[in-house]
Design a protein around this motif. Sequence first.
Motif, PDB file in Angstrom:
ATOM      1  N   ARG A 102      45.574  33.995  34.697  1.00  0.00           N
ATOM      2  CA  ARG A 102      45.689  34.879  33.540  1.00  0.00           C
ATOM      3  C   ARG A 102      45.524  36.339  33.909  1.00  0.00           C
ATOM      4  O   ARG A 102      44.934  36.677  34.928  1.00  0.00           O
ATOM      5  N   GLN A 103      46.057  37.171  33.030  1.00  0.00           N
ATOM      6  CA  GLN A 103      45.955  38.602  33.275  1.00  0.00           C
ATOM      7  C   GLN A 103      44.492  39.036  33.324  1.00  0.00           C
ATOM      8  O   GLN A 103      44.088  39.787  34.202  1.00  0.00           O
ATOM      9  N   HIS A 104      43.720  38.562  32.366  1.00  0.00           N
ATOM     10  CA  HIS A 104      42.308  38.926  32.331  1.00  0.00           C
ATOM     11  C   HIS A 104      41.508  37.793  32.940  1.00  0.00           C
ATOM     12  O   HIS A 104      41.409  36.713  32.362  1.00  0.00           O
ATOM     13  N   ALA A 105      40.915  38.087  34.095  1.00  0.00           N
ATOM     14  CA  ALA A 105      40.237  37.045  34.857  1.00  0.00           C
ATOM     15  C   ALA A 105      39.138  36.367  34.045  1.00  0.00           C
ATOM     16  O   ALA A 105      38.887  35.178  34.200  1.00  0.00           O
ATOM     17  N   GLU A 106      38.529  37.126  33.152  1.00  0.00           N
ATOM     18  CA  GLU A 106      37.417  36.527  32.399  1.00  0.00           C
ATOM     19  C   GLU A 106      37.897  35.392  31.494  1.00  0.00           C
ATOM     20  O   GLU A 106      37.097  34.568  31.060  1.00  0.00           O
ATOM     21  N   SER A 160      35.236  42.811  42.066  1.00  0.00           N
ATOM     22  CA  SER A 160      36.245  43.786  41.629  1.00  0.00           C
ATOM     23  C   SER A 160      37.398  43.041  40.948  1.00  0.00           C
ATOM     24  O   SER A 160      37.496  41.815  41.039  1.00  0.00           O
ATOM     25  N   GLY A 161      38.274  43.823  40.305  1.00  0.00           N
ATOM     26  CA  GLY A 161      39.415  43.218  39.609  1.00  0.00           C
ATOM     27  C   GLY A 161      40.288  42.381  40.530  1.00  0.00           C
ATOM     28  O   GLY A 161      40.696  41.273  40.186  1.00  0.00           O
ATOM     29  N   GLY A 162      40.559  42.927  41.715  1.00  0.00           N
ATOM     30  CA  GLY A 162      41.409  42.208  42.655  1.00  0.00           C
ATOM     31  C   GLY A 162      40.759  40.927  43.138  1.00  0.00           C
ATOM     32  O   GLY A 162      41.409  39.880  43.259  1.00  0.00           O
ATOM     33  N   MET A 163      39.433  40.999  43.396  1.00  0.00           N
ATOM     34  CA  MET A 163      38.719  39.797  43.851  1.00  0.00           C
ATOM     35  C   MET A 163      38.713  38.727  42.774  1.00  0.00           C
ATOM     36  O   MET A 163      38.857  37.532  43.059  1.00  0.00           O
ATOM     37  N   ARG A 164      38.543  39.157  41.528  1.00  0.00           N
ATOM     38  CA  ARG A 164      38.537  38.181  40.429  1.00  0.00           C
ATOM     39  C   ARG A 164      39.880  37.458  40.360  1.00  0.00           C
ATOM     40  O   ARG A 164      39.929  36.240  40.158  1.00  0.00           O
ATOM     41  N   GLN A 165      40.968  38.232  40.534  1.00  0.00           N
ATOM     42  CA  GLN A 165      42.285  37.587  40.476  1.00  0.00           C
ATOM     43  C   GLN A 165      42.449  36.610  41.637  1.00  0.00           C
ATOM     44  O   GLN A 165      43.005  35.531  41.485  1.00  0.00           O
ATOM     45  N   ARG A 166      41.949  36.989  42.807  1.00  0.00           N
ATOM     46  CA  ARG A 166      42.077  36.092  43.950  1.00  0.00           C
ATOM     47  C   ARG A 166      41.232  34.836  43.740  1.00  0.00           C
ATOM     48  O   ARG A 166      41.633  33.731  44.118  1.00  0.00           O
ATOM     49  N   MET A 182      51.665  31.979  35.395  1.00  0.00           N
ATOM     50  CA  MET A 182      50.981  33.236  35.653  1.00  0.00           C
ATOM     51  C   MET A 182      51.363  34.231  34.571  1.00  0.00           C
ATOM     52  O   MET A 182      52.542  34.435  34.310  1.00  0.00           O
ATOM     53  N   ASP A 183      50.342  34.844  33.977  1.00  0.00           N
ATOM     54  CA  ASP A 183      50.585  35.811  32.917  1.00  0.00           C
ATOM     55  C   ASP A 183      50.160  37.187  33.417  1.00  0.00           C
ATOM     56  O   ASP A 183      48.969  37.469  33.483  1.00  0.00           O
ATOM     57  N   GLU A 184      51.113  38.001  33.796  1.00  0.00           N
ATOM     58  CA  GLU A 184      50.823  39.361  34.269  1.00  0.00           C
ATOM     59  C   GLU A 184      49.661  39.374  35.270  1.00  0.00           C
ATOM     60  O   GLU A 184      48.683  40.092  35.073  1.00  0.00           O
ATOM     61  N   PRO A 185      49.754  38.617  36.344  1.00  0.00           N
ATOM     62  CA  PRO A 185      48.581  38.476  37.212  1.00  0.00           C
ATOM     63  C   PRO A 185      48.190  39.749  37.949  1.00  0.00           C
ATOM     64  O   PRO A 185      47.068  39.859  38.419  1.00  0.00           O
ATOM     65  N   THR A 186      49.099  40.713  38.037  1.00  0.00           N
ATOM     66  CA  THR A 186      48.784  41.901  38.835  1.00  0.00           C
ATOM     67  C   THR A 186      48.625  43.161  38.003  1.00  0.00           C
ATOM     68  O   THR A 186      48.320  44.212  38.536  1.00  0.00           O
ATOM     69  N   SER A 187      48.839  43.054  36.684  1.00  0.00           N
ATOM     70  CA  SER A 187      48.794  44.314  35.941  1.00  0.00           C
ATOM     71  C   SER A 187      47.349  44.749  35.769  1.00  0.00           C
ATOM     72  O   SER A 187      46.427  43.952  35.740  1.00  0.00           O
ATOM     73  N   GLY A 188      47.167  46.032  35.709  1.00  0.00           N
ATOM     74  CA  GLY A 188      45.832  46.588  35.590  1.00  0.00           C
ATOM     75  C   GLY A 188      45.122  46.748  36.914  1.00  0.00           C
ATOM     76  O   GLY A 188      43.976  47.182  36.959  1.00  0.00           O
ATOM     77  N   GLN A 194      47.226  45.387  44.153  1.00  0.00           N
ATOM     78  CA  GLN A 194      48.387  44.614  43.699  1.00  0.00           C
ATOM     79  C   GLN A 194      49.190  44.061  44.869  1.00  0.00           C
ATOM     80  O   GLN A 194      49.560  42.900  44.884  1.00  0.00           O
ATOM     81  N   ALA A 195      49.436  44.942  45.861  1.00  0.00           N
ATOM     82  CA  ALA A 195      50.254  44.539  47.003  1.00  0.00           C
ATOM     83  C   ALA A 195      49.597  43.369  47.730  1.00  0.00           C
ATOM     84  O   ALA A 195      50.262  42.404  48.114  1.00  0.00           O
TER      85      ALA A 195
END
Lengths: 265, 310
Positions: A102-106, A160-166, A182-188, A194-195
């Motif tokens: 999800r876009q928002h990891a929480e 961090s945001g990136g770590m949460r997504q990972r 996947m819903d906007e997994p890299t936005s924000g 992102q890369a």
Amino acid sequence: MSPQMTSHPDAPLLVAEGLAKYYGSRLGCRDVDLSLHAGEVLAIVGESGSGKSTLLGLLSTEMAPSAGRVSYRMRDGEMRDLAALSEAERRLLLRTDWGFVRQHAEQGLRMAVSAGGNVGERLMAVGWRHYGNIRDEAADWLARVEIATERMDDDPRTFSGGMRQRLQIARNLVTRPRLVFMDEPTSGLDVSVQARLLDLIRQLVEEFGLAVVIVTHDLAVARLLSHRIMVMKSGRVIEQGLTDQVLDDPREPYTQLLVSSVLAA
Amino acid sequence: MMTDPTATVSRPSGAPQARNASRDPAQDAAAGASIQKRAALSPAAQEPDAGSRLGAPAAPSLGRETNHADAGGQRAGHGDGAPLLLVENLGKSFTLHLQGGLSLPVVSAVSLAVHAGECVALGGPSGAGKSSILKMVFGNYRVDKGSVLVADHDAMVEVAGAAPRLMLRLRRERIGYVSQFLRVIPRVSALDVVAAPLRAEGVDAETAKARAGALLTRLNLPERLWGLPPATFSGGEQQRVNVARGFISTQPLLLLDEPTASLDAANRAVVIDLICEKKAQGCGLLGIFHDAETRDAVADRVVDVTRFSA
């Protein structure tokens, strides 16, 4: 077309037919047909309000369609109408054969549970019982998504945001799903973060032959990750095809607008 | 007609071959294609092809072939047999909706063929539509009119309007493309960029990387750069990575868009050698070469694209 091409058509994994969703009288999306094969990455692009998130919700059974149906080829090879699954079957599917980043990891993580626990939880849901094995597998997956082992017992609120997504990705992939939404997994995320995330997703998709439906408003993300693209506008699919073809030779006025609005770096 | 593919493969490519009406022309395409497969696959893996060729539809292909040879008049006694690529009456224009629906004609009535073992150059000034033709063959641009047939084992497959899954498979197995510019993927090393097409064919990582390294060595890309993502490379270095990526894989049809544009003389010579090797292996190449020296060195004939101006 040669016989061997038509005689072994591997069956699609996910099929949607005539899918529509209305919120009262307001249109979410309508007339969506699609089929997705194993290992295929489909990007759904469009601006806010185009219906792409609604479509993702319908495909992933989070929402019930107003019309149409979604079928999925279960691990035993049987094609099942998802609306006809029992709640237990549906939950098992979500926890094992599917992932949802999800876009928002929480929304995709349990924020008060340790990183290792977030990953291990999915394993327990599929029957893993041995604590040591679960911890080892979780550690292995944290390493795959480039999270240091010493952070394993920290909870994701400290990430961090990136770590949460990972971490979300590790949590989703640990059960070796065949299909990931996947819903906007890299936005924000910052561009460099992102890369890194995109590269990780790209590698894992390739390594595990994942089928992915990714919703994004970022055409660069779609180009990097997806094989196919669907462009949505006002709740309908207005253009679709091979990703590079749609992006390099867009036909519809709206797609041309989207493509021409991207800043080239 | 249980033909051993090696029988046709082993003839010197491009060598004159008796025209024989009873011969199945599809076989030639398959043979040209199977040269490539032979490099990667065991003979056993080819068996299904050899078997299914029994039922190959010979007549329609033969008709096409004859028509083309007569109508196009561009055959130079080269590679008699079914082509690897057959473009017929291809037309394309862009409609620019953001410019009030302005229609921008690109090409019309493009007809050409590429056979195993030959390199066909697209000639004509900038803007004549050369790159657009390559892009249509690769499925990158859509085809408005006409047909693009690509040899796929014992069949000719239509690229125009092909479903994405088919197009992706054709790109993996049948059609290679060296674009003018490298599309850089963040964080992926030059060596991995080059090895990627082989990995997609199922070659193991070690072998793929070894072959990638060998090609980069030939193209004089210093080994210290191999582990780096090419984003920061010079234009010439990026182009060599791009060339290596295009030449490493084993598709029988290779499209080249200015493969030597930013290269110095030494590296141009390497690319010329690589092209000649592909021809010798039975590949067909369709390319754009602005550099006359390169074109003269590799092209068996030049198709003047201004003939197809829309």
